[in-house]
Structure formats: C-alpha cells, structure tokens
Design an enzyme around this catalytic site. Structure first.
Site, mmCIF file in Angstrom:
data_model
loop_
_atom_site.group_PDB
_atom_site.id
_atom_site.type_symbol
_atom_site.label_atom_id
_atom_site.label_comp_id
_atom_site.label_asym_id
_atom_site.label_seq_id
_atom_site.Cartn_x
_atom_site.Cartn_y
_atom_site.Cartn_z
ATOM 1 N N GLU A 145 54.444 94.102 -11.980
ATOM 2 C CA GLU A 145 55.909 94.215 -12.045
ATOM 3 C C GLU A 145 56.459 93.066 -11.218
ATOM 4 O O GLU A 145 56.238 93.004 -10.017
ATOM 5 C CB GLU A 145 56.374 95.561 -11.486
ATOM 6 C CG GLU A 145 57.885 95.739 -11.511
ATOM 7 C CD GLU A 145 58.344 96.937 -10.704
ATOM 8 O OE1 GLU A 145 59.383 96.813 -10.026
ATOM 9 O OE2 GLU A 145 57.659 97.970 -10.732
ATOM 10 N N CYS B 3 64.122 97.134 -7.117
ATOM 11 C CA CYS B 3 63.738 96.347 -8.291
ATOM 12 C C CYS B 3 64.655 96.633 -9.478
ATOM 13 O O CYS B 3 64.706 95.847 -10.426
ATOM 14 C CB CYS B 3 62.289 96.634 -8.670
ATOM 15 S SG CYS B 3 61.910 98.387 -8.883
#
Length: 511
Positions: A245, A282
């Site tokens: 990620e 995020c």
C-alpha cells in the site's frame, strides 16, 4: 559493532531509550530461518486460532504500557491509540473466527465422472495452503493496526504463515513490546516463539525481501520505498508476491446539487476529515472537486473557517515534517493557485505544523503538466480544492487521476435517488479509480468487516487485494489440487468424511 535503534519523542525531538539494534545480514538470515522452522507447527488450525485469541487478550492486558509507549513515540494522542488498540484486538479475534470457520480454505471436491463430456473427469480435490514465511513492513502512521500486531501479521498467521516484521523506525519501542506479546501468545498456544520475529533497520528491510525463504511480503508506506521493495521482490531469482500500500489522493467530488443543499455541512466535514490525525491517514481526502459559483463559495467559506480553527500538531517525525513543509510550499507557489488557509510552520514551535488548503481552477489543473504535483499525495494536514465549472472540466481532472484507495461522491438528494441519472455515471468513473467508493461520507476510517476492501489501482497498491477485512487472508495462500489421491493420503479437509467440518463445494453443491 551494532548500530543502536533509538526511540524518539516527536513532541520534543529527544531520544527516549534504546529500543534495539539494527539487524545485520546474518541477523536477517537467522530470523527468517527461525521463522521457517515454525511453519510445520502452524498447520493445525485450532492452534492458529488460539494464537490469535491469546495475542488479542495479552494486547489488552498490556494496554496501559503499549498505549503510553505508542503515544510517546508517535504523538498521535492517547484517545487515538486507545481506539487503535481496541481495533487491533478485534481484528486478531476476527481472524481467529475466520480460521475456525474454514471457508477461506476454499475447498472444492469433484468426484470422478468417467462419462463426463468431452473429457472424462478424474477425482479432483482442491484447497488452499499457506505460502510460507511472510515479511511484514510496519507502517509509520498506525503503530498497532498496521504494524507488528496489525492486519498483515494477523492475516498471515491466520493463513498459517510465520511472520518476520521489519519494525518502523518511528515506533521501535512499541514494536518491541508488541512483538513480545505475539511471541508470548505463540508459546501460550503451543507454538515456537519464533512464529513471529522482529527486526530493525533499513538494510534489514532490503535483505528481508531478498531472502530465499521469504514467500511473500506486505508493506504500508511511501511510493518510493514501496516501489523499491516491489522491484526487489520481482527481481529475485524466484519472484514473490509483494502486497504494497503506497499512496493515495482519495478524491472527493461534490456535485452542484450537493453544494446547493448542504455546502456548509460539506465544508466543515471536509476540514474534519483532512485534519484528522494531523492529516496522517492513508485515506485522507487530498483532492476535492467542488463546483464554481455561489454554492461552491459557501462550501469553501465553511472549509476556511473550520480549517482556521483546527489545532496545529506534531507529525510522526522530523523528516515527514520537512517533506510536508516543502510539499505545501511547492503547491502554494504554482501560478493560479490561491492559499485561503496557509499550511506550514507554527511560530514558536519548531516541531509542529498547522493545517491548511490550496485552491486551483480545474481548467488550470487539467491543462498543465506543471500542476502534476497537485495530483500527488502530500502526507500531512493539507488538501487541494479544485473548482470546476461544468462536467467537462470535472471529467478532464478525473481523467488525470492515478489509482486510489478511496473515491467519494457527495450527491444531492434527487441525484442519489435516480437509478439511471448522472450520479450513476459519476460513480462508474470513480469506481475505475479506487477500491472503495463512498457516497455522502468521508473516507478517513476503515471499518474492519468482511465486506471491506482497502486497496486500489496503482499507486494505491501493487495488487488487487485488500489489507483490511477477512479476505486479506487470501494474500498468503495458494491453491493446490489433488488428483486420484488415495483417501488415507488426503488432507483431512479434502476427505469425504470432512472430519474438520469445513464448508465445501462438492460436485457443484455448497455444503
């Protein structure tokens, strides 16, 4: 000579304690081999389930020490970390339940059919087995939920894979505490302590992904760091899957109808979302497309007031602070960009930053390569508001966006109720850009649930998988089929008697 690893308080910039030492290549090799030796002991699903539940319980028993240490190393605040610990314990227990239930094994049995057309069918029995030792690279912004005891570790252990964790340098002492908890849980469950091993150091992370006994890797972090490890994983003599990620803008589209109905509510909600956790999520909304005109003006007016009232805060480390300040300055310096609320330094506090946002016209952003920086994630409390005049300008900006973890649409009431209206087309555009599409909400916060998907097209992630939710376990498994194998030699899950009582599909019928 061992290089010490220090725990640092970001609120003061001072060292707290020595948390460990950077691992050498020999240390990495020993750690991976020790973890690999634990692989056979994880074959028993009941033992894995017990490990995960023990880990959750020990984490909760150690909550006071873990929370205090994590707060001292990250400055995220006790309330935030308290919630993160509860989420992490829930996640561990959720994977224990998945292990007990057994659907993740995806058992399929097709009995032999000599009369099958056009090809006679042999006896075939298929299920999934663990890949092997998994390398986990801890995240900076979630010292628990995406770090040593987090989702990558929990899902790998649930799959039957030992784990070697590369600690993040922003919270090494927290990592040591959590690794000790997991190792004690392993022993309590009847497993080797080295079912989980912790390493420190940048070079250790590079050596780890190259080790021949590492079967897969999970990473949460920056695009440059993740891409370098991804390339190293692919360049091995035996390439391995790398689930990274990396970065996400998480675009938000506010339609004209939504702005007309609730401009102030959207503006205030946006401020709360992009400043949450000091902008270190995020899923922070980093690019917001709002309509031009009076209703859009009301929205940014509310955003301005709320952002000006947001408190300054300390980022996770000084390097991130420097990067944030440079990124904010670079965005503000672009021609045509205005800065209604200036993000940047806080007078009198050399460690804190204040939140803010910049604004640009969609026609400028869509038409000039020099504005490419506005389409890159800026980690910290900053967002970019793009004012569009019509659907063509909106579409031109969406066409330039990279892959994302999330994409959000704020719609008017009538738009949301029309099954064949313009909102359908908008959601289709956003679906192509992201792994999670929201309507009339904010993307910060990721629920741990079976239907959750935390991933997206590159550079959000390097795969199509999720790192949150029950299906995260699929990353650490591979299918294998047994053909015409004598019953006594079959794994229990594939025998006709099904002694472990796992869900299966037999001759096309779900049991």
């Amino acid at each position: 000579m061992a290089v010490p690893v220090w725990s640092v308080d970001p609120r003061t910039g001072k060292q707290r304690e020595q948390a460990g030492a950077e691992a050498t290549a020999a240390d990495v090799d020993a750690a991976v081999r020790a973890a690999a030796a634990a692989l056979p002991a994880l074959a028993d699903r009941s033992v894995r389930s017990r490990l995960l539940r023990e880990a959750a319980g020990l984490l909760e028993e150690s909550a006071a020490e873990v929370i205090a240490t994590a707060d001292a190393e990250t400055a995220l605040g006790v309330p935030r970390i308290t919630g993160e610990l509860a989420r992490t314990a829930f996640q561990l227990r959720a994977f224990a339940g998945i292990v007990d239930e057994g659907t993740f094994l995806d058992v399929i049995i097709d009995h032999p059919d000599p009369a099958a057309h056009p090809i006679p069918r042999p006896d075939l029995r298929r299920y999934k087995i663990p890949l092997g030792v998994v390398a986990v690279y801890a995240a900076s912004n979630f010292p628990l939920a995406f770090s040593v005891p987090g989702g990558d570790t929990a899902s790998a252990l649930a799959a039957g894979c030992p784990v070697v964790v590369k600690a993040h340098p922003d919270h090494p002492a927290t990592s040591v505490l959590c690794a000790d908890i997991l190792r004690r849980a392993a022993v309590a469950a009847g497993l080797p302590a080295d079912t989980v091993v912790l390493l420190h150091g940048f070079e250790a992370g590079v050596e780890l992904v190259k080790h021949p006994l590492i079967a897969a890797a999970g990473f949460t972090g920056s695009v440059p760091g993740g891409r370098a490890l991804f390339d190293a994983a692919a360049a091995r003599p035996r390439p391995i899957p790398f689930y990274g990620e990396l970065g996400s803008l998480n675009p938000v589209v506010v339609t004209a109808a939504a702005a007309a109905e609730r401009a102030e509510q959207i503006g205030t909600g946006l401020a709360g979302s992009f400043t949450l956790g000091n902008g270190q999520f995020c899923t922070k909304p980093g690019l917001v497309l709002a309509p031009a005109g009076p209703d859009g003006d009301r929205l940014v007016g509310a955003l301005t007031g709320a952002a000006q009232g947001a408190l300054p805060g300390v980022l996770l480390d000084s390097r991130m602070r420097d990067t944030f300040l440079k990124g904010a300055a670079a965005r503000a310096a672009l021609p045509g960009v205005t800065v209604p609320v200036e993000p940047g330094e806080v007078p009198g506090d050399p460690l804190a930053v204040r939140p803010g946002y910049v604004e640009v016209a969609a026609r400028d952003l869509a038409g000039q390569d020099a504005y490419e920086v506005l389409l890159e994630e800026c980690f910290g409390p900053l967002t970019v508001v793009v004012r569009y005049g019509d659907d063509a300008e909106l579409g031109a900006v969406l066409d330039r966006l990279p892959g994302n973890l999330t994409a959000t649409a704020h719609l008017g009431a009538d738009e949301a109720a029309e099954p064949d209206g313009s909102a359908v087309a908008l959601l289709a555009r956003l679906t192509a850009l992201a792994g999670r599409v929201l309507v009339n909400g904010w993307p910060t916060g990721v629920a741990v649930a079976a239907a959750q998907h935390h991933g997206g097209p590159y550079p959000a992630t390097t795969s199509t998988s999720t790192s949150v939710g029950g299906t995260a376990i699929e990353r650490w498994l591979r299918p294998v089929a047994y053909q015409d194998t004598p019953p006594a030699l079959l794994p229990p899950e594939l025998r006709d008697s099904n002694p472990t009582r796992v869900p299966r599909r037999v001759d096309g019928i779900r049991e």
